[in-house]
Design a protein around this motif. Structure first.
Motif, PDB file in Angstrom:
ATOM      1  N   ALA A 235      -3.468   5.262   4.579  1.00 31.27           N
ATOM      2  CA  ALA A 235      -2.799   3.987   5.968  1.00 31.27           C
ATOM      3  C   ALA A 235      -1.487   4.497   6.721  1.00 31.27           C
ATOM      4  CB  ALA A 235      -1.211   3.031   5.525  1.00 31.27           C
ATOM      5  N   ASP A 236      -1.600   6.758   6.201  1.00 36.01           N
ATOM      6  CA  ASP A 236      -0.689   6.710   6.742  1.00 36.01           C
ATOM      7  C   ASP A 236      -1.442   7.748   7.742  1.00 36.01           C
ATOM      8  OD1 ASP A 236       1.829   6.267   6.539  1.00 36.01           O
ATOM      9  OD2 ASP A 236       2.132   8.578   5.102  1.00 36.01           O
TER      10      ASP A 236
ATOM     11  N   MET B 126       0.405  -0.754   0.131  1.00 36.34           N
ATOM     12  CA  MET B 126       0.441  -0.063  -0.130  1.00 36.34           C
ATOM     13  C   MET B 126       0.875   1.674  -0.079  1.00 36.34           C
ATOM     14  SD  MET B 126      -2.982  -0.692   2.636  1.00 36.34           S
ATOM     15  CE  MET B 126      -3.444   0.224   2.768  1.00 36.34           C
ATOM     16  N   GLU B 127       1.819   1.182   0.261  1.00 36.42           N
ATOM     17  CA  GLU B 127       2.742   2.497   0.457  1.00 36.42           C
ATOM     18  C   GLU B 127       3.263   2.733  -0.488  1.00 36.42           C
ATOM     19  OE1 GLU B 127       3.417   4.574   3.275  1.00 36.42           O
ATOM     20  OE2 GLU B 127       1.922   2.632   4.236  1.00 36.42           O
TER      21      GLU B 127
ATOM     22  N   ILE C  66       7.719   6.147   9.638  1.00 36.58           N
ATOM     23  CA  ILE C  66       6.890   6.679   8.830  1.00 36.58           C
ATOM     24  C   ILE C  66       6.234   7.660   8.529  1.00 36.58           C
ATOM     25  CG2 ILE C  66       5.307   5.676   6.940  1.00 36.58           C
ATOM     26  CD1 ILE C  66       6.506   2.954   7.799  1.00 36.58           C
TER      27      ILE C  66
ATOM     28  N   GLY D  50       3.486  13.134   6.211  1.00 35.55           N
ATOM     29  CA  GLY D  50       2.841  11.846   6.460  1.00 35.55           C
ATOM     30  C   GLY D  50       2.210  12.229   7.204  1.00 35.55           C
TER      31      GLY D  50
ATOM     32  N   ARG E 159       3.324  12.935  -3.614  1.00 36.84           N
ATOM     33  CA  ARG E 159       2.543  12.993  -1.954  1.00 36.84           C
ATOM     34  C   ARG E 159       4.188  14.085  -2.135  1.00 36.84           C
ATOM     35  NH1 ARG E 159       2.334   8.264   2.018  1.00 36.84           N
ATOM     36  NH2 ARG E 159       1.459  10.328   3.095  1.00 36.84           N
TER      37      ARG E 159
ATOM     38  N   ARG F 280      -3.055   5.028  -1.279  1.00 39.63           N
ATOM     39  CA  ARG F 280      -3.770   4.330  -0.403  1.00 39.63           C
ATOM     40  C   ARG F 280      -2.697   4.535   0.587  1.00 39.63           C
ATOM     41  NH1 ARG F 280      -4.423  -1.253  -3.173  1.00 39.63           N
ATOM     42  NH2 ARG F 280      -5.352  -1.919  -2.145  1.00 39.63           N
ATOM     43  N   GLY F 281      -1.315   4.980   0.360  1.00 44.52           N
ATOM     44  CA  GLY F 281      -0.155   4.973   1.486  1.00 44.52           C
ATOM     45  C   GLY F 281      -1.019   6.703   2.215  1.00 44.52           C
ATOM     46  N   GLN F 282      -1.207   7.814   1.750  1.00 41.95           N
ATOM     47  CA  GLN F 282      -1.827   8.437   2.267  1.00 41.95           C
ATOM     48  C   GLN F 282      -2.649   8.223   3.707  1.00 41.95           C
ATOM     49  OE1 GLN F 282      -2.444  11.279  -0.437  1.00 41.95           O
ATOM     50  NE2 GLN F 282      -2.611  12.931   0.678  1.00 41.95           N
TER      51      GLN F 282
ATOM     52  N   ASP G 177       1.555   2.994  -3.551  1.00 38.80           N
ATOM     53  CA  ASP G 177       0.284   3.809  -4.156  1.00 38.80           C
ATOM     54  C   ASP G 177       0.372   5.191  -3.062  1.00 38.80           C
ATOM     55  OD1 ASP G 177      -2.601   4.912  -4.155  1.00 38.80           O
ATOM     56  OD2 ASP G 177      -3.099   3.317  -4.998  1.00 38.80           O
TER      57      ASP G 177
END
Length: 123
Positions: free
Chosen positions: A11-12, A1-2, A83, A107, A103, A7-9, A4
Motif C-alpha cells: 500500500a505504501d 491492510m496497514e 503515513i 514507509g 517493518r 500488505r502495508g508495504q 499486515d
C-alpha cells in the motif's frame, strides 16, 4: 491492510509510486506516461553524504513547493504523506522471520522498493 507489514508495504509502495508520478510529471509535462522508472529510482536514491531521511525530506519539500502543507487536515495528498513519511526505525539482530514481519525504515522508501521489485518491467 496497514496491520499486515507486507500488505502495508505494498500500500505504501503504490501510494509512493503515485506520489513519484505526481512529483515527476510536474517537471516532465502534464502526462504521467512521460515518467520513466529510472526517474523514480533516481528520486528514491540518497545523494552523496545523505541518508534515507534526507530523501524523505526532499520529497516533502517538493510536495510543499506544489502547495501541500504536510500537516494540513483535509488534503488527501498530505494525509497519505504523513503515513508515507513514517519512520519505522531499525532493529539490530533480527531473525530471518523477524526481518520479514517487522517493518523497518521509512514507509515511503521500503514500500517503493517492494513495489519496484514486483514491477520488473520498465515503465
Amino acid at each position: 491492510m496497514e496491520g499486515d507489514p507486507f500488505r502495508g508495504q505494498i500500500a505504501d509502495g503504490a501510494a509512493g509510486l503515485a506520489t513519484a508520478f505526481y512529483l515527476l510529471a510536474d517537471g516532465c509535462g502534464p502526462q504521467v506516461p512521460h515518467v520513466r522508472r529510472a526517474q523514480v529510482e533516481e528520486l528514491t536514491r540518497p545523494g552523496p553524504g545523505e541518508n534515507d531521511g534526507a530523501v524523505v525530506q526532499r520529497w516533502e519539500e517538493r510536495l510543499q513547493a506544489l502547495g501541500h502543507d504536510p500537516d494540513a487536515e483535509g488534503d488527501p495528498v498530505s494525509e497519505r504523506w504523513r503515513i508515507l513519511r513514517t519512520d519505522f526505525g531499525e532493529e539490530d539482530d533480527l531473525t530471518v522471520i523477524g526481518a520479514v514481519l517487522i517493518r523497518q525504515g521509512y514507509g515511503l522508501l521500503e514500500g517503493l522498493r517492494t513495489v519496484l521489485t514486483i514491477l520488473r518491467q520498465p515503465f
